[in-house]
Design an enzyme around this catalytic site. Structure first.
Site, PDB file in Angstrom:
ATOM      1  N   ASP A 246       0.816  -1.207   0.000  1.00 21.32           N
ATOM      2  CA  ASP A 246       0.000   0.000   0.000  1.00 21.32           C
ATOM      3  C   ASP A 246       0.856   1.266   0.000  1.00 21.32           C
ATOM      4  O   ASP A 246       2.005   1.254   0.411  1.00 21.32           O
ATOM      5  CB  ASP A 246      -0.882   0.039   1.251  1.00 21.32           C
ATOM      6  CG  ASP A 246      -2.037  -0.926   1.174  1.00 21.32           C
ATOM      7  OD1 ASP A 246      -2.086  -1.741   0.244  1.00 21.32           O
ATOM      8  OD2 ASP A 246      -2.903  -0.873   2.070  1.00 21.32           O
TER       9      ASP A 246
ATOM     10  N   HIS B 222       3.825  -2.268   3.078  1.00 22.01           N
ATOM     11  CA  HIS B 222       3.830  -0.934   2.476  1.00 22.01           C
ATOM     12  C   HIS B 222       5.106  -0.729   1.669  1.00 22.01           C
ATOM     13  O   HIS B 222       6.180  -1.177   2.066  1.00 22.01           O
ATOM     14  CB  HIS B 222       3.737   0.147   3.556  1.00 22.01           C
ATOM     15  CG  HIS B 222       2.465   0.097   4.338  1.00 22.01           C
ATOM     16  ND1 HIS B 222       2.238  -0.820   5.340  1.00 22.01           N
ATOM     17  CD2 HIS B 222       1.329   0.845   4.261  1.00 22.01           C
ATOM     18  CE1 HIS B 222       1.030  -0.646   5.841  1.00 22.01           C
ATOM     19  NE2 HIS B 222       0.446   0.367   5.210  1.00 22.01           N
TER      20      HIS B 222
END
Length: 280
Positions: A102, A247
């Protein structure tokens, strides 16, 4: 940029009004490196740019219309009735897992993650923030061209549950719009920032032809807990149908990069197939 987990509660899926049913079915396929990924388009974004000062004044109706004839032929768009909660894992897929990233793309960390995935011939999901995608278009093209699934993670990573319907439409619509301009196809999946969902996000996402994807295993890599800790969390949480959240942006992601280099070959050695979802 912000992470999924900086606003408590981190993984709460909000209860929604009754009357909403199930949406389209979802399956998984391992990407063949010699084929196209059916390019639709990562928790959830690279080093963030300045937040948008305000929503656009003009209405944005990105694909708020029937999707027939616009989505890739092998996909069915999400149409009402829509889901009342996101996918958190993907059952009945055999000994397979999904890796997701993400907040990107980030020019410092995303290329290293892509290099590692390519080295092991693995595909993953990248949920992109629109402002990051807009500023790093070559990276968006690379993600898509190398067969990864590109998802929508909003434009500025806001707490969606605090937005009006117009605000949700703007955040998701602008992001889908820029992804489609860059890759040639709009995203078919989206992930709510902070894992905070509500009826508006489900309905508007479905109207734009997207399915909601959450996660099973949270590496909490945004807390920079150490490479060993990230690896341990992935290994302990590994299992059929598991969706791993990491991430590739939003801060220093060197540990996330190093951890992927460790746990990915170990998962493959354990017989896991790392794959991405495909809408049926």
């Amino acid at each position: 940029m912000k992470s999924e987990h900086r606003l408590p509660p981190r993984r709460t899926v909000l209860r929604l009004a009754a009357g909403l049913g199930a949406a389209t079915a979802v399956g998984l396929v391992a990407r063949d490196p010699g084929t196209s990924p059916g390019r639709p388009a990562t928790p959830a974004a690279g080093a963030a740019g300045p937040p948008a000062a305000a929503f656009r004044s003009r209405p944005l109706a990105y694909r708020l219309r029937p999707m027939t004839g616009q989505a890739p032929p092998r996909y069915r768009p999400a149409t009402p009735p829509v889901r009342t909660r996101p996918f958190e894992q993907l059952p009945d897929i055999g000994h397979a897992m999904v890796l997701s990233f993400d907040d990107g793309p980030d020019p410092l960390y995303t290329p290293h993650i892509l290099d590692t995935l390519r080295e092991h011939d693995v595909r993953a999901m990248f949920f992109l923030c629109g402002e990051m995608a807009n500023d790093n278009r070559d990276l968006v093209r690379r993600i898509s061209d190398e067969g990864h699934t590109v998802g929508n993670h909003s434009w500025t990573h806001p707490l969606v549950t605090k937005l009006s319907r117009a605000g949700v439409t703007d955040e998701l619509g602008r992001t889908s719009e820029v992804i489609e301009k860059i890759t040639g196809a709009g995203p078919l999946w989206y992930r709510a920032p902070y894992g905070a969902w509500n009826r508006n996000s489900f309905e508007i996402g479905a109207a734009m032809g997207m399915e909601p994807m959450a996660w099973t295993v949270d590496t909490l890599d945004w807390t920079v807990p150490g490479t060993e800790t990230i690896v341990r969390r992935v290994r302990q949480g590994a299992g059929p149908g598991v969706v791993v959240l990491s991430h590739d942006a939003g801060g220093n992601r060197a540990q996330s990069v190093a951890a992927l280099r460790r746990y990915l070959p170990e998962l493959l050695d354990d017989g896991y197939r790392l794959t991405v979802p495909r809408r049926l």
